[in-house]
Structure formats: structure tokens, C-alpha cells
Design a protein around this motif. Sequence first.
Motif, PDB file in Angstrom:
ATOM      1  N   TYR A  67      30.563 -80.440  11.350  1.00 33.58           N
ATOM      2  CA  TYR A  67      31.284 -79.464  10.534  1.00 33.58           C
ATOM      3  C   TYR A  67      31.633 -78.217  11.337  1.00 33.58           C
ATOM      4  O   TYR A  67      32.737 -77.674  11.200  1.00 33.58           O
ATOM      5  N   ARG A  68      30.711 -77.734  12.151  1.00 38.12           N
ATOM      6  CA  ARG A  68      31.009 -76.548  12.975  1.00 38.12           C
ATOM      7  C   ARG A  68      32.225 -76.803  13.857  1.00 38.12           C
ATOM      8  O   ARG A  68      33.072 -75.929  14.022  1.00 38.12           O
ATOM      9  N   PHE A  69      32.303 -78.018  14.407  1.00 37.29           N
ATOM     10  CA  PHE A  69      33.456 -78.336  15.249  1.00 37.29           C
ATOM     11  C   PHE A  69      34.743 -78.389  14.431  1.00 37.29           C
ATOM     12  O   PHE A  69      35.744 -77.776  14.805  1.00 37.29           O
ATOM     13  N   ILE A  70      34.720 -79.110  13.308  1.00 38.75           N
ATOM     14  CA  ILE A  70      35.978 -79.219  12.551  1.00 38.75           C
ATOM     15  C   ILE A  70      36.366 -77.878  11.925  1.00 38.75           C
ATOM     16  O   ILE A  70      37.560 -77.597  11.764  1.00 38.75           O
ATOM     17  N   ALA A  71      35.397 -77.032  11.604  1.00 37.21           N
ATOM     18  CA  ALA A  71      35.716 -75.707  11.069  1.00 37.21           C
ATOM     19  C   ALA A  71      36.394 -74.855  12.142  1.00 37.21           C
ATOM     20  O   ALA A  71      37.347 -74.126  11.855  1.00 37.21           O
ATOM     21  N   ALA A  72      35.919 -74.955  13.373  1.00 37.84           N
ATOM     22  CA  ALA A  72      36.490 -74.162  14.457  1.00 37.84           C
ATOM     23  C   ALA A  72      37.833 -74.714  14.929  1.00 37.84           C
ATOM     24  O   ALA A  72      38.778 -73.955  15.176  1.00 37.84           O
ATOM     25  N   MET A  73      37.929 -76.022  15.032  1.00 38.72           N
ATOM     26  CA  MET A  73      39.121 -76.629  15.626  1.00 38.72           C
ATOM     27  C   MET A  73      40.107 -77.211  14.611  1.00 38.72           C
ATOM     28  O   MET A  73      41.264 -77.431  14.940  1.00 38.72           O
ATOM     29  N   GLY A  74      39.642 -77.464  13.406  1.00 36.02           N
ATOM     30  CA  GLY A  74      40.510 -78.148  12.453  1.00 36.02           C
ATOM     31  C   GLY A  74      40.842 -77.364  11.214  1.00 36.02           C
ATOM     32  O   GLY A  74      41.549 -77.849  10.334  1.00 36.02           O
ATOM     33  N   ASN A  76      42.898 -75.091  10.566  1.00 35.61           N
ATOM     34  CA  ASN A  76      44.325 -74.930  10.296  1.00 35.61           C
ATOM     35  C   ASN A  76      45.088 -76.258  10.376  1.00 35.61           C
ATOM     36  O   ASN A  76      46.306 -76.280  10.332  1.00 35.61           O
ATOM     37  N   LYS A  77      44.361 -77.359  10.469  1.00 36.12           N
ATOM     38  CA  LYS A  77      44.984 -78.689  10.549  1.00 36.12           C
ATOM     39  C   LYS A  77      45.189 -79.246   9.146  1.00 36.12           C
ATOM     40  O   LYS A  77      44.515 -78.856   8.200  1.00 36.12           O
ATOM     41  N   PRO A  78      46.138 -80.188   9.013  1.00 34.42           N
ATOM     42  CA  PRO A  78      46.371 -80.786   7.697  1.00 34.42           C
ATOM     43  C   PRO A  78      45.122 -81.492   7.167  1.00 34.42           C
ATOM     44  O   PRO A  78      44.379 -82.107   7.931  1.00 34.42           O
ATOM     45  N   HIS A  79      44.887 -81.368   5.902  1.00 31.21           N
ATOM     46  CA  HIS A  79      43.809 -82.081   5.189  1.00 31.21           C
ATOM     47  C   HIS A  79      42.407 -81.644   5.606  1.00 31.21           C
ATOM     48  O   HIS A  79      41.449 -82.389   5.426  1.00 31.21           O
ATOM     49  N   TYR A  80      42.295 -80.431   6.132  1.00 32.25           N
ATOM     50  CA  TYR A  80      40.984 -79.930   6.588  1.00 32.25           C
ATOM     51  C   TYR A  80      39.923 -80.057   5.491  1.00 32.25           C
ATOM     52  O   TYR A  80      38.815 -80.533   5.744  1.00 32.25           O
ATOM     53  N   GLU A  81      40.250 -79.618   4.286  1.00 30.41           N
ATOM     54  CA  GLU A  81      39.255 -79.650   3.209  1.00 30.41           C
ATOM     55  C   GLU A  81      38.850 -81.075   2.850  1.00 30.41           C
ATOM     56  O   GLU A  81      37.684 -81.348   2.590  1.00 30.41           O
ATOM     57  N   GLU A  82      39.803 -81.996   2.863  1.00 30.60           N
ATOM     58  CA  GLU A  82      39.489 -83.398   2.580  1.00 30.60           C
ATOM     59  C   GLU A  82      38.595 -83.984   3.659  1.00 30.60           C
ATOM     60  O   GLU A  82      37.682 -84.774   3.386  1.00 30.60           O
ATOM     61  N   THR A 100      43.859 -88.611  10.781  1.00 30.91           N
ATOM     62  CA  THR A 100      44.882 -89.363  11.531  1.00 30.91           C
ATOM     63  C   THR A 100      45.971 -88.454  12.101  1.00 30.91           C
ATOM     64  O   THR A 100      46.411 -88.657  13.233  1.00 30.91           O
ATOM     65  N   SER A 101      46.396 -87.450  11.351  1.00 30.46           N
ATOM     66  CA  SER A 101      47.509 -86.601  11.794  1.00 30.46           C
ATOM     67  C   SER A 101      47.073 -85.469  12.727  1.00 30.46           C
ATOM     68  O   SER A 101      47.914 -84.718  13.222  1.00 30.46           O
ATOM     69  N   TRP A 102      45.790 -85.343  12.988  1.00 28.76           N
ATOM     70  CA  TRP A 102      45.301 -84.278  13.867  1.00 28.76           C
ATOM     71  C   TRP A 102      45.645 -84.602  15.326  1.00 28.76           C
ATOM     72  O   TRP A 102      45.792 -85.780  15.691  1.00 28.76           O
TER      73      TRP A 102
END
Length: 129
Positions: A67-74, A76-82, A100-102
Motif C-alpha cells: 500500500y505504501r508503494f501504490i499510495a506513493a506511486m499510484g 494519481n493513476k487510474p483506478h487507484y482506489e479500486e 492494467t492501465s498503469w
Amino acid sequence: MEAVAPAPRGPGRPKLGVVAREITLLPRHWEWLARQPGGASVALRKLVDEARRANKDRVRQAQETAYRFIAAMGENKPHYEEVARALFAGDAGRFETWTTSWPADVRDHARALAASCFEQTASHENVDG
């Protein structure tokens, strides 16, 4: 009217959900279990409970790392919350679908970090039945 005899009671304590099953151990294991307070059954139940708690702790720690990684890097990416929901739900399929779209490097690293969460969650579910 005839009195119905109760069915013979098998081993275990069914009212408590205790089920008797056979296990195979080496003599040294039986000797160690016999020396434990409460006997073999109590010792085995404690060992299983401890292992289950340890697995939950490992899953939680792996989820937090991912989660720390996806919070920092993702974030602003599509579907972050999902993606975050799928991570904490232990849903590998949804996690993979939503990432998939990241960008490939972020997606691949997020999936690599999350993979251990999903493996541990699946093995924990198999143990719990």
C-alpha cells in the motif's frame, strides 16, 4: 411410543466444534507434546493459533508495504482506489485488472509487492477452511 436411544457419541466434543482426527508424528514429537501443560491437544491448539496469528501479521505487513508503494506511486493513476480496495480484500484478480492501465514499471512492482499478500491470504483461507 418407543424411546429413541441417543446415537453413540464419537470422540471429540461436537457441541464445542471439536473434531477428533488422526495425526502421525515421530516419537520425539509425542514425547514433547506429552510434557506440555494440558497435554497434546492443548499444545497443538496453541501452536496452530500462534501460527494463524503469525500469518495474519505477515499478511498485514505485506499489505502495508504494498500500500505504501501504490499510495506513493499510484495515487494519481487510474483506478487507484479500486486497486487499494482489491489489495486489502485479498482479491488478486481485481488488483491485476485495475492496474492494467498503469505504467509497466509501476504496475509490475505493485503486482510483485502485492503477490505475497495474495499468496499468504490464499494459504490462510485454505487453512481456515
